[in-house]
Design an enzyme around this catalytic site. Structure first.
Site, short mmCIF file in Angstrom:
data_model
loop_
_atom_site.label_atom_id
_atom_site.label_comp_id
_atom_site.label_asym_id
_atom_site.label_seq_id
_atom_site.Cartn_x
_atom_site.Cartn_y
_atom_site.Cartn_z
N ARG A 146 0.85 -1.19 0.00
CA ARG A 146 0.00 0.00 0.00
C ARG A 146 0.89 1.25 0.00
NH1 ARG A 146 -1.73 -3.69 3.77
NH2 ARG A 146 -3.84 -4.54 3.50
N HIS A 240 -3.46 2.67 -5.66
CA HIS A 240 -3.93 1.31 -5.45
C HIS A 240 -3.99 0.52 -6.76
CE1 HIS A 240 -4.92 -0.38 -1.60
NE2 HIS A 240 -5.87 -1.13 -2.10
N ARG A 243 -1.13 -1.73 -6.99
CA ARG A 243 -1.29 -2.87 -6.07
C ARG A 243 -2.21 -3.92 -6.71
NH1 ARG A 243 -1.23 -4.48 -0.59
NH2 ARG A 243 -3.21 -5.17 0.29
N HIS A 266 -3.48 -9.58 3.21
CA HIS A 266 -4.91 -9.82 3.41
C HIS A 266 -5.10 -10.81 4.55
CE1 HIS A 266 -6.03 -8.70 -1.04
NE2 HIS A 266 -5.87 -7.65 -0.26
N TYR A 275 -8.89 -11.56 -7.55
CA TYR A 275 -7.92 -11.49 -8.64
C TYR A 275 -7.99 -12.73 -9.52
CZ TYR A 275 -6.22 -7.61 -5.88
OH TYR A 275 -6.14 -6.42 -5.18
#
Length: 294
Positions: A146, A240, A243, A266, A275
């Protein structure tokens, strides 16, 4: 009621080890909720019931809060009242049956590999700023961290020899590797640019702004927008986006979901699974465009 916020924040910090951003989000949501309680003349948290909470949800919807914002506020209220109930500060949990609105999960904005390559090639000058910018962008895409984690890195968090960074979040630590491109950009930055940018030899921040102060989120956002515009990328790009692109490209090329989950930080693999869905979506998209009878 202020005391109850302080106790909850202390619990999130000391027991749950929540990230700084999560804690700030909870606190902001609760302060908005308490303002609402004052507007309807409820002065004590013990007097809040399920009807009051439903009314607050209806109020947010009437004020055109985004479904994701309403959902997040409901999650905050459920966590908060569950905490109070377990602490025996209230006799019943009025938020137990609160239901969040259904949110259509959107596929996040992802850049193609070619777009990422074009973006990362933009800072190609020899000035301290462009060398720094190159290192930041390469590291962000190489690790998927991040922006808050990127700008919080210190020189001690970087192991250039072994090729990894150490990221700290909410009392937890994770080790993330990076490849040759990021290593070369970081080495160039450390050898040829950082000393000319820091205001003091005691500065521990890995990346600083042009005034020698630690880089801010807003400062990095401007850097990213500058190079996206220079690259001719028309999509709405945010920090983001890199990312998301990092994770999607890994999964698309066969990376294990649990490994990607670990790198992203996560807590639940279900978050990372989007994803994989994106990868399936891309396959269908390619098929629809390329197959003569699609």
């Amino acid at each position: 009621m202020e005391t109850y916020i302080e106790g909850f924040i202390k619990y999130l910090t000391d027991i749950k080890k929540s990230s700084k951003n999560t804690i700030l989000s909870y606190e902001r949501d609760l302060r908005k909720f308490f303002s609402y309680l004052e507007s309807v003349h409820i002065q004590s948290i013990e007097k809040v019931n399920h009807t009051n909470l439903n009314s607050y949800v209806l109020y947010m919807e009437k004020e055109n809060f985004a479904p994701s914002t309403v959902s997040r506020n409901i999650a905050t209220l459920k966590a908060y009242f569950n905490f109070l109930f377990k602490q025996n500060r209230i006799s019943q949990d009025p938020a137990q049956l609160l239901k969040a609105p259904k949110i259509e999960k959107k596929i996040p904005g992802i850049l193609t590999v070619d777009q990422v390559t074009l973006l990362l090639s933009q800072p190609s000058g020899s000035s301290n700023k462009e060398i720094r910018d190159k290192a930041m962008l390469e590291l962000l895409y190489a690790t998927g961290i991040r922006v808050s984690e990127l700008i919080s890195l210190t020189v001690d968090d970087l192991n250039l020899t072994s090729g990894y960074i150490r990221v700290h979040e909410g009392g937890r630590e994770r080790i993330i590797p990076f490849g040759t491109a990021a290593r070369q950009a970081l080495k160039n930055y450390l050898d040829n640019a950082r000393e000319g940018m820091i205001a003091s030899e005691d500065e521990k921040s890995l990346f600083t702004n042009c005034n020698g102060q630690p880089m801010s989120r807003q400062g990095f956002w401007k850097v990213l927008k500058q190079y996206a515009k220079r690259a001719g990328i028309e999509e709405d790009i945010t920090p983001h986006t890199l990312r998301h692109s990092f994770a999607a490209h890994l999964v698309e090329n066969g990376a294990d979901l649990h490994a990607v989950q670990e790198m992203l930080g996560h807590s639940d693999v279900s978050t990372t699974q989007m994803y994989a869905k994106f990868s399936n979506y891309r396959i269908k998209e390619v098929y629809a465009k390329a197959h003569p009878r699609a």
